[in-house]
Design a protein around this motif. Sequence first.
Motif, PDB file in Angstrom:
ATOM      1  N   ALA A 131       0.821  -1.215   0.000  1.00 27.33           N
ATOM      2  CA  ALA A 131       0.000   0.000   0.000  1.00 27.33           C
ATOM      3  C   ALA A 131       0.855   1.264   0.000  1.00 27.33           C
ATOM      4  N   ALA A 132       1.953   1.228   0.702  1.00 27.75           N
ATOM      5  CA  ALA A 132       2.793   2.428   0.827  1.00 27.75           C
ATOM      6  C   ALA A 132       3.764   2.603  -0.331  1.00 27.75           C
ATOM      7  N   PHE A 133       4.140   1.513  -0.974  1.00 27.44           N
ATOM      8  CA  PHE A 133       5.172   1.571  -2.009  1.00 27.44           C
ATOM      9  C   PHE A 133       4.695   0.848  -3.264  1.00 27.44           C
ATOM     10  N   GLY A 134       3.880   1.545  -4.044  1.00 32.86           N
ATOM     11  CA  GLY A 134       3.319   0.967  -5.256  1.00 32.86           C
ATOM     12  C   GLY A 134       4.363   0.487  -6.247  1.00 32.86           C
ATOM     13  N   ASP A 135       5.557   1.077  -6.186  1.00 31.57           N
ATOM     14  CA  ASP A 135       6.607   0.657  -7.123  1.00 31.57           C
ATOM     15  C   ASP A 135       7.176  -0.720  -6.793  1.00 31.57           C
ATOM     16  N   THR A 136       6.751  -1.307  -5.671  1.00 35.70           N
ATOM     17  CA  THR A 136       7.185  -2.667  -5.341  1.00 35.70           C
ATOM     18  C   THR A 136       6.351  -3.713  -6.074  1.00 35.70           C
ATOM     19  N   ILE A 137       5.277  -3.266  -6.721  1.00 39.92           N
ATOM     20  CA  ILE A 137       4.345  -4.175  -7.377  1.00 39.92           C
ATOM     21  C   ILE A 137       4.699  -4.326  -8.856  1.00 39.92           C
ATOM     22  N   GLY A 138       4.674  -5.551  -9.331  1.00 40.42           N
ATOM     23  CA  GLY A 138       4.968  -5.835 -10.731  1.00 40.42           C
ATOM     24  C   GLY A 138       3.737  -5.706 -11.607  1.00 40.42           C
ATOM     25  N   LYS A 139       3.767  -6.360 -12.727  1.00 45.58           N
ATOM     26  CA  LYS A 139       2.688  -6.324 -13.720  1.00 45.58           C
ATOM     27  C   LYS A 139       1.736  -7.502 -13.497  1.00 45.58           C
ATOM     28  N   ALA A 172      14.715  -0.074  13.330  1.00 39.89           N
ATOM     29  CA  ALA A 172      14.044   0.481  12.147  1.00 39.89           C
ATOM     30  C   ALA A 172      13.522   1.888  12.428  1.00 39.89           C
ATOM     31  N   VAL A 173      12.893   2.070  13.562  1.00 37.61           N
ATOM     32  CA  VAL A 173      12.348   3.390  13.916  1.00 37.61           C
ATOM     33  C   VAL A 173      13.476   4.400  14.109  1.00 37.61           C
ATOM     34  N   SER A 174      14.565   3.981  14.746  1.00 40.34           N
ATOM     35  CA  SER A 174      15.678   4.913  14.971  1.00 40.34           C
ATOM     36  C   SER A 174      16.332   5.342  13.658  1.00 40.34           C
ATOM     37  N   ARG A 175      16.212   4.511  12.633  1.00 41.43           N
ATOM     38  CA  ARG A 175      16.764   4.840  11.304  1.00 41.43           C
ATOM     39  C   ARG A 175      15.710   5.466  10.388  1.00 41.43           C
ATOM     40  N   GLU A 176      14.524   5.681  10.944  1.00 39.64           N
ATOM     41  CA  GLU A 176      13.402   6.276  10.203  1.00 39.64           C
ATOM     42  C   GLU A 176      13.069   5.479   8.947  1.00 39.64           C
ATOM     43  N   MET A 177      13.100   4.152   9.084  1.00 42.27           N
ATOM     44  CA  MET A 177      12.777   3.276   7.963  1.00 42.27           C
ATOM     45  C   MET A 177      11.281   3.013   7.915  1.00 42.27           C
ATOM     46  N   ALA A 178      10.796   2.661   6.746  1.00 41.27           N
ATOM     47  CA  ALA A 178       9.390   2.312   6.569  1.00 41.27           C
ATOM     48  C   ALA A 178       9.120   0.984   7.276  1.00 41.27           C
ATOM     49  N   THR A 179       8.179   0.995   8.211  1.00 39.46           N
ATOM     50  CA  THR A 179       7.856  -0.214   8.960  1.00 39.46           C
ATOM     51  C   THR A 179       6.343  -0.386   9.053  1.00 39.46           C
ATOM     52  N   ASP A 239       6.174  -1.020  25.047  1.00 41.68           N
ATOM     53  CA  ASP A 239       5.329  -2.076  25.601  1.00 41.68           C
ATOM     54  C   ASP A 239       4.540  -2.847  24.547  1.00 41.68           C
ATOM     55  N   LEU A 240       4.735  -2.535  23.272  1.00 43.00           N
ATOM     56  CA  LEU A 240       4.021  -3.257  22.229  1.00 43.00           C
ATOM     57  C   LEU A 240       4.384  -4.736  22.262  1.00 43.00           C
ATOM     58  N   ARG A 241       3.393  -5.587  22.226  1.00 41.15           N
ATOM     59  CA  ARG A 241       3.618  -7.040  22.158  1.00 41.15           C
ATOM     60  C   ARG A 241       3.544  -7.417  20.681  1.00 41.15           C
ATOM     61  N   LEU A 242       4.668  -7.308  20.015  1.00 41.41           N
ATOM     62  CA  LEU A 242       4.707  -7.511  18.575  1.00 41.41           C
ATOM     63  C   LEU A 242       4.505  -8.968  18.197  1.00 41.41           C
ATOM     64  N   ALA A 243       3.649  -9.174  17.198  1.00 44.34           N
ATOM     65  CA  ALA A 243       3.486 -10.487  16.592  1.00 44.34           C
ATOM     66  C   ALA A 243       4.301 -10.535  15.302  1.00 44.34           C
ATOM     67  N   GLY A 244       4.542  -9.343  14.724  1.00 45.57           N
ATOM     68  CA  GLY A 244       5.334  -9.274  13.511  1.00 45.57           C
ATOM     69  C   GLY A 244       5.656  -7.846  13.137  1.00 45.57           C
ATOM     70  N   ILE A 245       6.667  -7.703  12.310  1.00 49.66           N
ATOM     71  CA  ILE A 245       7.088  -6.394  11.818  1.00 49.66           C
ATOM     72  C   ILE A 245       7.610  -6.557  10.394  1.00 49.66           C
ATOM     73  N   ALA A 246       7.282  -5.589   9.540  1.00 49.76           N
ATOM     74  CA  ALA A 246       7.816  -5.563   8.178  1.00 49.76           C
ATOM     75  C   ALA A 246       8.667  -4.326   8.036  1.00 49.76           C
ATOM     76  N   VAL A 247       9.752  -4.455   7.290  1.00 51.32           N
ATOM     77  CA  VAL A 247      10.673  -3.334   7.052  1.00 51.32           C
ATOM     78  C   VAL A 247      10.961  -3.286   5.558  1.00 51.32           C
ATOM     79  N   TYR A 248      10.965  -2.063   5.014  1.00 50.04           N
ATOM     80  CA  TYR A 248      11.276  -1.875   3.601  1.00 50.04           C
ATOM     81  C   TYR A 248      12.243  -0.722   3.456  1.00 50.04           C
ATOM     82  N   GLY A 249      13.229  -0.904   2.605  1.00 47.81           N
ATOM     83  CA  GLY A 249      14.182   0.165   2.348  1.00 47.81           C
ATOM     84  C   GLY A 249      15.377  -0.347   1.588  1.00 47.81           C
TER      85      GLY A 249
END
Length: 131
Positions: free
Chosen positions: A33-41, A76-83, A110-120
């Motif tokens: 959703a955030a990075f449409g250029d990641t999508i192919g044809k 990721a947050v400290s590097r201001e990466m898309a998460t 305190d977030l109880r993370l089940a998962g995280i995605a990182v793009y960059g």
Amino acid sequence: MRFETKIAIVVRADLAGWQQLNVTAFLASGIAAAFGDTIGKPYEDGSGNRYLELFRQPVLVYAGDQASLGAVRERAVSREMATAIYTEDMFGTGHDEANRAVVRDVPAADLRLAGIAVYGPRNAVDKVCRG
């Protein structure tokens, strides 16, 4: 082909299989959703049936414990990466607005993370996901 960017998803290893798959799907949708250029044809088979577009590059999926996910989020947050994040509390909701509310109610530490995605950039994602 070597891509300049990387999509990485880290899910908690102790979740049930269906939860890991659910979290992975939701997190991948955040990157798409955030990075449409990641999508192919679109795809088309030999009979002329059309299929939806997919990511144009591999998605690397890792498993880790709660501490590992927290470390990835922090780096990721400290590097201001898309998460994108998915928290344990989101399993108990039934829609998008409620998901955002349960995340908003919890301080980052305190977030109880089940998962995280990182793009960059490839090297940055590798550093964030190391270990």
